[in-house]
Design an enzyme around this catalytic site. Structure first.
Site, PDB file in Angstrom:
ATOM      1  N   LYS A  51      19.870-103.429 -19.893  1.00 33.87           N
ATOM      2  CA  LYS A  51      18.435-103.659 -20.138  1.00 33.87           C
ATOM      3  C   LYS A  51      18.119-103.635 -21.619  1.00 33.87           C
ATOM      4  O   LYS A  51      17.221-104.348 -22.065  1.00 33.87           O
ATOM      5  CB  LYS A  51      17.588-102.626 -19.387  1.00 33.87           C
ATOM      6  CG  LYS A  51      17.514-102.918 -17.899  1.00 33.87           C
ATOM      7  CD  LYS A  51      16.266-102.338 -17.276  1.00 33.87           C
ATOM      8  CE  LYS A  51      16.153-102.772 -15.828  1.00 33.87           C
ATOM      9  NZ  LYS A  51      15.078-102.123 -15.110  1.00 33.87           N
ATOM     10  N   LYS A  92      24.835-109.972 -10.387  1.00 32.12           N
ATOM     11  CA  LYS A  92      23.976-109.438  -9.325  1.00 32.12           C
ATOM     12  C   LYS A  92      22.726-110.309  -9.164  1.00 32.12           C
ATOM     13  O   LYS A  92      22.184-110.782 -10.161  1.00 32.12           O
ATOM     14  CB  LYS A  92      23.582-108.014  -9.760  1.00 32.12           C
ATOM     15  CG  LYS A  92      22.702-107.258  -8.820  1.00 32.12           C
ATOM     16  CD  LYS A  92      22.313-105.921  -9.422  1.00 32.12           C
ATOM     17  CE  LYS A  92      21.073-106.032 -10.283  1.00 32.12           C
ATOM     18  NZ  LYS A  92      20.392-104.768 -10.569  1.00 32.12           N
ATOM     19  N   LYS A 136      15.617-110.314  -9.873  1.00 33.87           N
ATOM     20  CA  LYS A 136      14.365-111.088 -10.023  1.00 33.87           C
ATOM     21  C   LYS A 136      14.125-111.500 -11.471  1.00 33.87           C
ATOM     22  O   LYS A 136      13.324-112.382 -11.737  1.00 33.87           O
ATOM     23  CB  LYS A 136      13.159-110.351  -9.424  1.00 33.87           C
ATOM     24  CG  LYS A 136      12.969-108.928  -9.824  1.00 33.87           C
ATOM     25  CD  LYS A 136      12.011-108.204  -8.871  1.00 33.87           C
ATOM     26  CE  LYS A 136      12.417-106.755  -8.700  1.00 33.87           C
ATOM     27  NZ  LYS A 136      11.833-106.098  -7.571  1.00 33.87           N
TER      28      LYS A 136
HETATM   29  P1  TYM Z   1      15.342-101.418  -8.034  1.00 31.78           P
HETATM   30  O1  TYM Z   1      13.868-101.443  -7.944  1.00 31.78           O
HETATM   31  O2  TYM Z   1      16.014-102.212  -9.124  1.00 31.78           O
HETATM   32  O3  TYM Z   1      15.988-101.889  -6.664  1.00 31.78           O
HETATM   33  C1  TYM Z   1      15.581-101.307  -5.432  1.00 31.78           C
HETATM   34  C2  TYM Z   1      16.787-101.185  -4.523  1.00 31.78           C
HETATM   35  O4  TYM Z   1      17.391-102.468  -4.325  1.00 31.78           O
HETATM   36  C3  TYM Z   1      18.790-102.399  -4.589  1.00 31.78           C
HETATM   37  N1  TYM Z   1      19.225-103.695  -5.144  1.00 31.78           N
HETATM   38  C4  TYM Z   1      20.236-104.414  -4.651  1.00 31.78           C
HETATM   39  N2  TYM Z   1      21.065-104.206  -3.610  1.00 31.78           N
HETATM   40  C5  TYM Z   1      21.990-105.156  -3.356  1.00 31.78           C
HETATM   41  N3  TYM Z   1      22.126-106.293  -4.087  1.00 31.78           N
HETATM   42  C6  TYM Z   1      21.318-106.554  -5.142  1.00 31.78           C
HETATM   43  N4  TYM Z   1      21.439-107.677  -5.835  1.00 31.78           N
HETATM   44  C7  TYM Z   1      20.309-105.577  -5.464  1.00 31.78           C
HETATM   45  N5  TYM Z   1      19.342-105.518  -6.410  1.00 31.78           N
HETATM   46  C8  TYM Z   1      18.691-104.351  -6.197  1.00 31.78           C
HETATM   47  C9  TYM Z   1      18.927-101.270  -5.611  1.00 31.78           C
HETATM   48  O5  TYM Z   1      20.228-100.735  -5.609  1.00 31.78           O
HETATM   49  C10 TYM Z   1      17.890-100.289  -5.118  1.00 31.78           C
HETATM   50  O6  TYM Z   1      18.420 -99.450  -4.114  1.00 31.78           O
HETATM   51  N6  TYM Z   1      16.146 -96.986 -10.151  1.00 31.78           N
HETATM   52  C11 TYM Z   1      15.863 -97.666  -8.915  1.00 31.78           C
HETATM   53  C12 TYM Z   1      14.584 -97.210  -8.233  1.00 31.78           C
HETATM   54  C13 TYM Z   1      14.500 -95.741  -8.059  1.00 31.78           C
HETATM   55  C14 TYM Z   1      15.154 -94.962  -7.075  1.00 31.78           C
HETATM   56  C15 TYM Z   1      14.718 -93.623  -7.297  1.00 31.78           C
HETATM   57  C16 TYM Z   1      16.050 -95.277  -6.044  1.00 31.78           C
HETATM   58  C17 TYM Z   1      13.734 -94.905  -8.813  1.00 31.78           C
HETATM   59  N7  TYM Z   1      13.865 -93.625  -8.356  1.00 31.78           N
HETATM   60  C18 TYM Z   1      15.200 -92.582  -6.511  1.00 31.78           C
HETATM   61  C19 TYM Z   1      16.503 -94.223  -5.259  1.00 31.78           C
HETATM   62  C20 TYM Z   1      16.091 -92.896  -5.497  1.00 31.78           C
HETATM   63  C21 TYM Z   1      15.733 -99.142  -9.188  1.00 31.78           C
HETATM   64  O7  TYM Z   1      15.447 -99.562 -10.271  1.00 31.78           O
HETATM   65  O8  TYM Z   1      15.863 -99.919  -8.070  1.00 31.78           O
END
Ligand code: TYM
Length: 335
Positions: A117, A199, A202
């Site tokens: 990032k 990956k 969005k």
């Molecule tokens: P975020 O918002 O980027 O994504 C949400 C969830 O989607 C999963 N994900 C994917 N899984 C498979 N293939 C992909 N291409 C893909 N892109 C995203 C992510 O692994 C995630 O589970 N830091 C986290 C949000 C968060 C969180 C937490 C999660 C904040 N606090 C506490 C669990 C527990 C995040 O940015 O996810």
């Protein structure tokens, strides 16, 4: 002890940075609903995380409400689970500060998402982007979650949360539960349709790389038709066939068919037929989510009722955690 207290606790979150992708859905959210009967589930729209990259205020507000409606549309039942918006529970930010004092600069520097990032947002490498994983640890540890359903890209952050918990426990005595990752066997890493070594995300500049769960049927089918594959003509899961492997994983995730079943279904057929079938299966699978979402987003009063109750329930749990933490570290009690 009541029955609910004996259930293990699940926490997970998702950022409100626009409509969710098929990756978010397959890797994370679609796994959240089925866990609701067996576990105490707490799910959050993590808006505090979202501001680590620049956000337009009106858009963030709209995206947060949309994201909340979307998790309900994906099967989160606010009667069964606690579903809330992260900024409505200020205990997360407070605990994050405490935990940041048990986190090393070196370990945060090693986070691959920070490196990615900061390369992507070179003009805004803010301190929040750097300390983001501490806030994520606070999200999880504030509830003493046992399990955290996530996609593979969040595994490193979860490991850091475990290290922070371990260090805190060592310093102040056993307190935090060690959270375990809950990563699906199929679809933990859904790849870009245009570059299957990356990956699905969005923030991809190429709109054809990423399927959004609110895309209409024609758009979904068009994106799959344009998916990058290889120069062979064999639908089978094999090293070096990243594009086909990704499409097979997606098809398997939405149809429940095994990779072997998919191979035999498309034996002797070309990639054109296969891509069309994947597009149709994904669009049909997402159709009920889209129609449920349309109803929910039109009912702002209902959404407000749900996220207000969710925030109250969430705060009730974390207030207790935080007051115990304050006592442990030696802050003077106000009462
Ligand atoms: P975020 O918002 O980027 O994504 C949400 C969830 O989607 C999963 N994900 C994917 N899984 C498979 N293939 C992909 N291409 C893909 N892109 C995203 C992510 O692994 C995630 O589970 N830091 C986290 C949000 C968060 C969180 C937490 C999660 C904040 N606090 C506490 C669990 C527990 C995040 O940015 O996810």
């Amino acid at each position: 002890m009541s029955d609910t207290n004996e259930k293990k606790l699940i926490f997970s979150g998702i950022q409100p940075t626009g409509t969710f992708t098929l990756g978010n859905y397959i890797g994370a959210i679609r796994n959240w609903g089925p866990l609701q009967d067996e576990y105490n589930c707490i799910y959050s729209i993590v808006d505090l995380h979202a501001i680590t990259v620049r956000q337009e205020p009106a858009k963030l507000r709209q995206n947060t409400l949309q994201a909340y409606a979307l998790i309900l549309a994906c099967g989160i039942d606010p009667e069964k689970s606690t579903a809330f918006i992260q900024s409505h529970n200020h205990n997360h930010a407070e605990l994050s500060w405490i935990l940041s004092c048990s986190t090393q600069f070196g370990e945060l520097s090693r986070m691959t998402q920070f490196k990615d990032k900061s390369a992507k947002h070179a003009d805004d490498i803010n301190a929040g982007l750097f300390t983001y994983p501490v806030l994520m640890a606070a999200d999880i540890l504030a509830y003493n979650a046992d399990l955290v359903p996530i996609g593979a890209d969040q595994k490193q952050h979860l490991e850091l949360a475990r290290n922070i918990a371990g260090r805190f426990n060592q310093k102040y005595g056993e307190f935090f539960t060690m959270p375990e990752p809950f990563i699906p066997k199929t679809g933990a890493r859904v790849m870009s349709l245009q570059d299957p070594s990356k990956k699905m995300s969005k923030s991809d500049e190429n709109p054809n790389a990423c399927v959004l769960i609110l895309d209409d049927k024609d758009t979904i089918i068009r994106k799959f038709k344009r998916a990058v594959t290889d120069s062979e003509a064999e639908v089978c899961y094999r090293e070096g066939k990243d594009g086909i492997n990704n499409l097979m994983t997606i098809y398997s995730a939405v149809t429940g068919k095994s990779l072997e079943e998919i191979t035999s279904e498309f034996s002797g057929k070309g990639y054109g037929d296969f891509k069309l079938a994947v597009g149709e299966a994904v669009a049909d699978h997402l159709e009920p989510v889209r129609s449920k979402y349309e109803k929910l987003i039109a009912d702002k009063a209902y959404l407000k009722e749900c996220y207000t109750a969710g925030a109250e329930a969430a705060s009730k749990i974390t207030r207790k955690t935080l007051s115990k933490v304050y006592r442990k570290i030696g802050f003077v009690d106000i009462r």
